[in-house]
Design an enzyme around this catalytic site. Sequence first.
Site, mmCIF file in Angstrom:
data_model
loop_
_atom_site.group_PDB
_atom_site.id
_atom_site.type_symbol
_atom_site.label_atom_id
_atom_site.label_comp_id
_atom_site.label_asym_id
_atom_site.label_seq_id
_atom_site.Cartn_x
_atom_site.Cartn_y
_atom_site.Cartn_z
ATOM 1 N N LYS A 44 49.413 -53.009 20.190
ATOM 2 C CA LYS A 44 48.285 -52.104 20.468
ATOM 3 C C LYS A 44 48.381 -50.836 19.596
ATOM 4 O O LYS A 44 47.406 -50.428 18.977
ATOM 5 C CB LYS A 44 48.262 -51.683 21.948
ATOM 6 N N ARG A 119 45.460 -48.648 32.730
ATOM 7 C CA ARG A 119 46.517 -49.588 33.112
ATOM 8 C C ARG A 119 46.352 -50.033 34.565
ATOM 9 O O ARG A 119 47.094 -50.902 35.012
ATOM 10 C CB ARG A 119 47.873 -48.922 32.943
ATOM 11 N N ARG A 200 59.110 -52.582 32.588
ATOM 12 C CA ARG A 200 57.757 -52.294 32.091
ATOM 13 C C ARG A 200 56.936 -53.578 32.020
ATOM 14 O O ARG A 200 55.739 -53.585 32.341
ATOM 15 C CB ARG A 200 57.825 -51.630 30.707
HETATM 16 P P1 AMP Z 1 53.274 -46.663 26.207
HETATM 17 O O1 AMP Z 1 53.604 -45.716 25.103
HETATM 18 O O2 AMP Z 1 51.823 -47.024 26.285
HETATM 19 O O3 AMP Z 1 54.174 -47.882 26.229
HETATM 20 O O4 AMP Z 1 53.574 -45.870 27.576
HETATM 21 C C1 AMP Z 1 54.868 -45.416 27.883
HETATM 22 C C2 AMP Z 1 54.953 -45.098 29.354
HETATM 23 O O5 AMP Z 1 54.041 -44.033 29.686
HETATM 24 C C3 AMP Z 1 54.556 -46.230 30.287
HETATM 25 O O6 AMP Z 1 55.628 -47.141 30.522
HETATM 26 C C4 AMP Z 1 54.148 -45.473 31.546
HETATM 27 O O7 AMP Z 1 55.292 -45.029 32.252
HETATM 28 C C5 AMP Z 1 53.460 -44.223 30.970
HETATM 29 N N1 AMP Z 1 52.003 -44.457 30.793
HETATM 30 C C6 AMP Z 1 51.320 -44.513 29.624
HETATM 31 N N2 AMP Z 1 50.023 -44.729 29.828
HETATM 32 C C7 AMP Z 1 49.869 -44.844 31.169
HETATM 33 C C8 AMP Z 1 48.752 -45.106 32.013
HETATM 34 N N3 AMP Z 1 47.522 -45.317 31.523
HETATM 35 N N4 AMP Z 1 48.970 -45.145 33.347
HETATM 36 C C9 AMP Z 1 50.183 -44.931 33.885
HETATM 37 N N5 AMP Z 1 51.290 -44.697 33.141
HETATM 38 C C10 AMP Z 1 51.133 -44.656 31.790
#
Ligand code: AMP
Length: 250
Positions: A44, A119, A200
């Site tokens: 992504k 999410r 995750r």
């Molecule tokens: P990512 O960089 O998208 O993998 O996000 C890293 C972490 O940030 C995730 O594992 C969640 O803990 C938090 N996070 C990011 N986006 C969201 C979201 N839309 N809703 C809830 N937690 C989020």
Amino acid sequence: MRFWIGIIAMAGVLLAQDGAALERKNRDNRHLAVILLGPPGAGKGTHAGRLSHYLGIPHISTGELFRENIRNENPIGKTAKSYIDQGNLVPDAVVLEMLFARTALPDCKDGYILDGFPRTVTQAKALDQRISKTHQLIALNFNTPDEFLVDRITGRLACKECAKIYHKRYDPPKQANICDSCEGALYQRSDDKEDILRQRLAVYRKESQPLIDFYAAKKNVLRQIDGRNAKEQVFHDVLDALPQVALLAK
Ligand code: AMP
């Protein structure tokens, strides 16, 4: 005489069609909201960055916004850190407040690409309520089985400055630990370690299906992308999945 009337009528029809196309092109491009759905490691971030350059609209990653807030040690960062470190989702209210503050900035006026948001169905509904009248929403679902993800994520490196993503083996930078684009330092995210990644992925699998069902129930919103393919193929498929008007506007 009849010949000239025919020519003038035809020109009129062509001009009208052209005007309609232009109008549609502008309207759709200005308000395009592209959502990238998929598990961690599905690609992504990589494709959102590329698409952002391609369409000239910002790439907004909620994960990246959280990491920025954590670095700044502000209240959002402090709240988010404990959830992120455990591989869990940050509560919806915190995410929504942060995201909508970001999308209210002037650079979002022509549309944006959302990476890692929504999410949960609650987040998707809140987004819908906010933009359904003003934006054309396209949700790209990067289908990628777990066996592809662990290897991709545990070898992943990201730039501290511009967030560009590399892989230690499959996509290394030209100079070790230095970003090719901006010369920023590369680092491994603390939540990209295998034990946190497993959590995750479990969270993603639990939350994703209702979210995908939510978008599948909407007319002409959800598009499937095969995230197992090589990077170039995936980007080609992403462009193919977007409305023609968005691409014409380039
Ligand atoms: P990512 O960089 O998208 O993998 O996000 C890293 C972490 O940030 C995730 O594992 C969640 O803990 C938090 N996070 C990011 N986006 C969201 C979201 N839309 N809703 C809830 N937690 C989020």
